[in-house]
Write an enzyme that holds these catalytic residues in place. Sequence first.
Site, PDB file in Angstrom:
ATOM      1  N   GLY A 156      -8.618 -17.957  28.771  1.00 51.87           N
ATOM      2  CA  GLY A 156      -9.392 -18.539  29.608  1.00 51.87           C
ATOM      3  C   GLY A 156      -8.739 -19.151  30.851  1.00 51.87           C
ATOM      4  CG  ASN A 183      -5.586 -21.933  23.418  1.00 49.25           C
ATOM      5  OD1 ASN A 183      -5.567 -20.911  23.406  1.00 49.25           O
ATOM      6  ND2 ASN A 183      -6.359 -22.558  23.109  1.00 49.25           N
ATOM      7  CG  ASN A 240      -8.916 -19.762  21.219  1.00 52.13           C
ATOM      8  OD1 ASN A 240      -8.472 -20.118  22.197  1.00 52.13           O
ATOM      9  ND2 ASN A 240     -10.311 -19.675  20.618  1.00 52.13           N
ATOM     10  CG  HIS A 266     -14.783 -20.639  22.857  1.00 55.14           C
ATOM     11  ND1 HIS A 266     -14.959 -19.418  21.962  1.00 55.14           N
ATOM     12  CD2 HIS A 266     -13.534 -20.333  23.409  1.00 55.14           C
ATOM     13  CE1 HIS A 266     -14.065 -18.250  22.289  1.00 55.14           C
ATOM     14  NE2 HIS A 266     -13.153 -18.960  23.306  1.00 55.14           N
ATOM     15  CD1 TRP A 267     -11.243 -23.867  23.448  1.00 55.35           C
ATOM     16  CD2 TRP A 267     -11.237 -25.768  24.519  1.00 55.35           C
ATOM     17  NE1 TRP A 267     -10.820 -23.363  24.788  1.00 55.35           N
ATOM     18  CE2 TRP A 267     -10.860 -24.755  25.326  1.00 55.35           C
ATOM     19  CE3 TRP A 267     -11.347 -27.218  24.978  1.00 55.35           C
ATOM     20  CZ2 TRP A 267     -10.433 -25.075  26.538  1.00 55.35           C
ATOM     21  CZ3 TRP A 267     -10.735 -27.430  26.264  1.00 55.35           C
ATOM     22  CH2 TRP A 267     -10.479 -26.430  27.019  1.00 55.35           C
TER      23      TRP A 267
END
Length: 294
Positions: free
Chosen positions: A39, A47, A107, A267-268
């Site tokens: 991203g 992250n 991820n 998403h996280w």
Amino acid sequence: MSETLTFESTSRSAVVDGLKVTFHEAGTGPPLVLLHGGGLGASAWSNYKHNVPAFASSFRTILPNQPGFGKSEHPPNFDRHYLTFSADIIAALLDQLEIHRVHLLGNSLGAGVAVRLALDHPDRVGRIALMGAGSALSIGLFSPRPSEGINRLEEFMAPPGPTPEKMEAFLRTLVVDQSLVTPAMVTERFAAATDPDGYEGMQAMRAGYDDPAYAQEGELWRVADQLEHDVLITWGREDRAQPLDGAFVALQRIKNARLYVIPRCGHWAHIEARAEFERVVTSFLLADDGGPRP
């Protein structure tokens, strides 16, 4: 752990195949490599910085910055798909660290690199945990594609150019709990994404990922059935970047996969459901008594 784990105290670098690779390292025990997403403004530390203490208490935890991210260098042009190139760089970095076999946590983009690494170097990988796997594995069945999150990413890069407002719009698609997107986070990620190295690295990654010459090489769902490893697929139920329906092709194709879905989570998962995520992933990785050794 008793020591304070900071960006500075964990920072390392190496030259791998002629390219500088930056990474972080902390903890002792079975080796675990954490592979970050792709991203805007992403890096290994941005992250996973909040997860390092938990994982370093059980594992020798290594967080590489993939080519083009976090000051890791990239070639002018990729001679293979980005996922393959990054997986080869990680394998070569492990050679330098004299580590033969590792567990993997990936991820999004990092999930694709984890699977590519396991397919190309199967004897070097123990167990694999995937989180919100990227488009290499996440084939949409019901949700419109590109997703809302991917559309916001594309808008950030589009003319007239990046703005903090575009960054905030992108980040808000990654979480259900909107309070997690703070002004400090927006500022930090915007600075990383618009830094000349970061912006060029993102463009290089996209070119290496989308190059039609290597397109099929990046479609890991085609070959996911060749994966023999135990795999845990984790997903936020409300993921707006890689919607949940994308999990089911990977679940069907990977013969030793199991799926863990976290409600009220985007998403996280490693941030939004941190304690649950760390507990489930650690339990899964340590369940294999035949896993990697330092």
